[in-house]
Each structure stands twice: as structure tokens, then as C-alpha cells.
Design a protein around this motif. Sequence first.
Motif, PDB file in Angstrom:
ATOM      1  N   GLU A   1       0.826  -1.199   0.000  1.00 20.95           N
ATOM      2  CA  GLU A   1       0.000   0.000   0.000  1.00 20.95           C
ATOM      3  C   GLU A   1       0.867   1.258   0.000  1.00 20.95           C
ATOM      4  OE1 GLU A   1      -4.034   1.501   2.272  1.00 20.95           O
ATOM      5  OE2 GLU A   1      -2.485   0.470   3.443  1.00 20.95           O
ATOM      6  N   ILE A   2       1.928   1.234   0.795  1.00 18.74           N
ATOM      7  CA  ILE A   2       2.854   2.373   0.831  1.00 18.74           C
ATOM      8  C   ILE A   2       3.503   2.569  -0.527  1.00 18.74           C
ATOM      9  CG2 ILE A   2       5.021   3.210   1.824  1.00 18.74           C
ATOM     10  CD1 ILE A   2       4.175   1.806   4.455  1.00 18.74           C
TER      11      ILE A   2
ATOM     12  N   PHE B   1       1.104   4.206  -2.926  1.00 19.90           N
ATOM     13  CA  PHE B   1       0.962   5.644  -2.718  1.00 19.90           C
ATOM     14  C   PHE B   1       2.176   6.402  -3.264  1.00 19.90           C
ATOM     15  CE2 PHE B   1      -1.955   4.606   1.012  1.00 19.90           C
ATOM     16  CZ  PHE B   1      -3.095   4.905   0.289  1.00 19.90           C
TER      17      PHE B   1
ATOM     18  N   PHE C   1       2.019   6.305  -7.076  1.00 17.46           N
ATOM     19  CA  PHE C   1       0.898   7.120  -7.532  1.00 17.46           C
ATOM     20  C   PHE C   1       1.245   8.607  -7.431  1.00 17.46           C
ATOM     21  CE2 PHE C   1      -3.518   8.737  -7.328  1.00 17.46           C
ATOM     22  CZ  PHE C   1      -4.033   8.086  -8.447  1.00 17.46           C
ATOM     23  N   ALA C   2       1.860   8.988  -6.297  1.00 10.95           N
ATOM     24  CA  ALA C   2       2.249  10.390  -6.100  1.00 10.95           C
ATOM     25  C   ALA C   2       3.312  10.803  -7.109  1.00 10.95           C
ATOM     26  CB  ALA C   2       2.757  10.590  -4.678  1.00 10.95           C
TER      27      ALA C   2
ATOM     28  N   SER D   1     -12.981   9.851  -6.968  1.00  6.90           N
ATOM     29  CA  SER D   1     -12.247   8.889  -6.137  1.00  6.90           C
ATOM     30  C   SER D   1     -12.963   8.663  -4.809  1.00  6.90           C
ATOM     31  CB  SER D   1     -10.823   9.385  -5.881  1.00  6.90           C
ATOM     32  OG  SER D   1     -10.113   9.517  -7.082  1.00  6.90           O
TER      33      SER D   1
ATOM     34  N   PHE E   1     -12.703   5.819  -2.021  1.00  8.29           N
ATOM     35  CA  PHE E   1     -11.387   6.281  -1.577  1.00  8.29           C
ATOM     36  C   PHE E   1     -11.577   7.232  -0.407  1.00  8.29           C
ATOM     37  CE2 PHE E   1      -6.928   7.389  -2.642  1.00  8.29           C
ATOM     38  CZ  PHE E   1      -6.511   6.130  -3.040  1.00  8.29           C
TER      39      PHE E   1
ATOM     40  N   LYS F   1      -6.429   9.268   2.584  1.00  4.88           N
ATOM     41  CA  LYS F   1      -5.499   8.718   1.594  1.00  4.88           C
ATOM     42  C   LYS F   1      -5.224   9.719   0.479  1.00  4.88           C
ATOM     43  CE  LYS F   1      -6.572   3.884   2.535  1.00  4.88           C
ATOM     44  NZ  LYS F   1      -7.060   2.594   2.007  1.00  4.88           N
TER      45      LYS F   1
ATOM     46  N   LEU G   1      -2.722  12.073   1.879  1.00  5.65           N
ATOM     47  CA  LEU G   1      -1.392  11.465   1.891  1.00  5.65           C
ATOM     48  C   LEU G   1      -0.744  11.533   0.513  1.00  5.65           C
ATOM     49  CD1 LEU G   1       0.856   9.851   3.229  1.00  5.65           C
ATOM     50  CD2 LEU G   1      -0.434   7.752   2.739  1.00  5.65           C
ATOM     51  N   ILE G   2      -1.523  11.236  -0.537  1.00  6.18           N
ATOM     52  CA  ILE G   2      -0.970  11.270  -1.897  1.00  6.18           C
ATOM     53  C   ILE G   2      -0.515  12.680  -2.264  1.00  6.18           C
ATOM     54  CG2 ILE G   2      -1.565  11.044  -4.343  1.00  6.18           C
ATOM     55  CD1 ILE G   2      -3.379   8.679  -3.501  1.00  6.18           C
TER      56      ILE G   2
END
Length: 424
Positions: free
Chosen positions: A15-16, A19, A22-23, A317, A322, A326, A329-330
Motif C-alpha cells: 500500500e505504501i 501511494f 501514484f504520487a 475517487s 477512496f 489517503k 497522503l498522496i
Amino acid sequence: MKKFSHSENLKKEDEIMFFLKFAWRNIWRNKRRTIITITAITFATMITIIMRGIQLGSYEYFIRTIAGDYSGYIQIQREGYKDDPSLRKTFIYSDEIKKTIESISDIIAYAPRLYADVMISSGENSYGGIIYGIDPEIELNFSNFHKKVKQGRFLNKDSSYEVILGYKLFENLKIKLGDEIVILAQGFDGALWDMKFKVVGVVKLGYTELDNSVIFMNLKDAQELLSAENRVSVIAILLPELGKIEKVRQKLLSELTQKELVALSWEDVMVELKQSIDLDNASGVLFLAFLIIIVAFGILNTISMSVVERFNEFGISLAIGFKNQKLVLIVFLEIIFIALIGILLGCLLGGIFNYYLIKNPIVLTGEFASAYEEFGFEPKFISSLQPRIFINTGLSILIVSIISSIIPLYRVYKLEPLKGIRFI
């Protein structure tokens, strides 16, 4: 206590990574805006590092030049001498003290000196002066006094009853090289003594007070004139770098306490120089802080535009499940990526420029050069590569970038799915 299985740990790691990837991809969706933001951060970081490098490099140069010639990086003196610099506060320059100094490997040179206020006269002209009793042979490797002789020559180890005068004092006495002068002084024993000396040189130190009064003579002649056999006022000490001052000072203090001697740093001895540097440093920091704040508004504007443009995307999202946290965070990771890229590039470019200035100082000309030379400095700009320049600058830019992102991140956190989808 809740326990996590191996599969749960892997899921969290995946998951980390999701992210982070994705970022990273998001920041390059609008390359133009990202590059502009990175360029602004790079420029701010680079300029800050260059300016701080020149500022701190100049301070180091001034300290090496002034403290190196006059006080030393560390100075050994008798307790109370700083507040009452009289002959009564001089001390015996013993072999034991020499061994103590020479036992510390970080000390690269040391110079014993004897100071005293005297009266100097030639014919009908008389003026107050300050004796600098020095060992000429030692001073050649310790100070730059010999490089500041404008007429005649410097003292040598065999100099006897010879002196060098400050150029203003020399002019006021209306004498020529080779003339004799009479120096009257109160000795260590309290009696008045006078001796004749031959003027063999004229020195220009760049400090009006000293150029009006300084008298360089051989240490043994000064001790004879002042009835202060084997006594000195201070022992000035040189080190390879300023960062070793406190370490060496503590070593000396532990050895000298029983001898009623103290070891003071140049900051304790040259208080006015320290205050001047602190004042200039404060003004420089304020200017750079102003520069960083301007950049912060640029970052805030860019981040806000980026977030607002993607409200529709964020709304969709959120609608499919979503969570706001989250999304926050992104966006936060995007900001960190952009800031770190700009900071690293700025540190690299600023470091290269500062390294070039160290190897190739900018030599000043014209009025600036004359002003520097008047005060005994080489007319040049030099820089520094102290790690704290890069660390402090990098952290400052990063913190400002994070602070600038608080409002946009808060808007993402409070965004509702329907408002985001309908946002135009």
C-alpha cells in the motif's frame, strides 16, 4: 495487543509503495507546472546556499586574518589580564608551559608576546605607544605582520634594539628610517626605564588605533626594557580549523588551572569582532528568511492550483470509496517529492558554485579593493562548504514547503464527493 501477520505487513508495504508510485506519477501529469515549481525551489535553495556560503566564508576569512594575527584562535593569559591588561598580570614563559602546548597535536603554532603602554619620543616630538614584544622568527610562521611592512624591513631573530613603527606614528614623529628614538616605560618592578632603539621599518596594519601607536620590537628587548625577564603578557595559539577551538581550549584549561592561567577563545578576547559578525549574520539570516518566505507563497500558489484543478478527480475517487485521508497522503507525498528534488538540485548547484569560489575567489577592484586593503585584508570574496549551510537551508525550504501545503491539504481533507464531482 493486536498482532499483525506476515501477510498483513506485506499488504501495508504494498500500500505504501502504491501511494509513492501514484504520487510520483501525479507530479509529472502536468510537467510544466512541476518543472516551474522545482525550478523555483532549486533557485531559492541555490541562492541561499551561495549567499550563506559567501557570508560564512567571509567570517572565517576575517577571523583567520584578524584573530590569526592578533589574538590567535586561543590565547593563554593570566587570570584577570583581559580586564586589567597590565604588566602585573604577566606570567613566566616557562619550559613547562611550552611542553604543555607542544603536547597537543592540534596546535600548529604558538607565539609568546609582551605588551605594554610606553612613551616614545624623538627630538621635540613625543607620543604614547604600545609595545608589541615578539619573537620575529616565530611570527614569520604565525602572523602576517612581516607582509604589512611598507618601508624598510621586518625584525629578524638577531635584531637587537631595533623597532618597527606604525606608519601614522612614524609620520607623527617626523623621523626617517635609521633614526634613533627613545622609549620610556614603567617596568615590572615599578621603576621608570628608558632605552634607545633604531627604527628599521614601517608597518601599515589597517587599524587606525594601532597604526597610530604600535611599536614592534624583539621580545628579549621588550623584556629588558620592562624589567620583565622571561615574562610574557599572552601566548597566542593557532589551530588548523576553527572547529577545534573548544576541544583544544578545554585541554589547555585542564593543564593550566593550577598555574593561575586561563585559555580564552578569540571570541572572548576580540569581543567587538564577535559582535560585528553576529550583527551582520543576523541581518543576513533575516534577508534569506525573507527570500524563503517569498518562495513559500509561490509554492502555496502552485499547490493550490494543482489541488483545485483536480477536485473533480478527487470527488470521483471519494465516490467510489477512496478515503479523504489517503487523498491527503498522496498530495502530501507529491509536495515532498517536488520539494526534495528542488532542494537536492539547489544544494548541488550551490555547492558547485561555492567550491568554485573557494578555489577561485572573486578578486575585488576599484574602491572596494582599496577599502579592503585599507583594513589589512586581501580584496577578495571567498566562500564556505560547511555542512550546516546545506542542512539548515534544506530543512528550512522543506519545512516552508510543508507549511505552505497545509491549506490545500485541509481543503482536500474536507472535500465531499458530490462537491468535488460538480466542481468546475
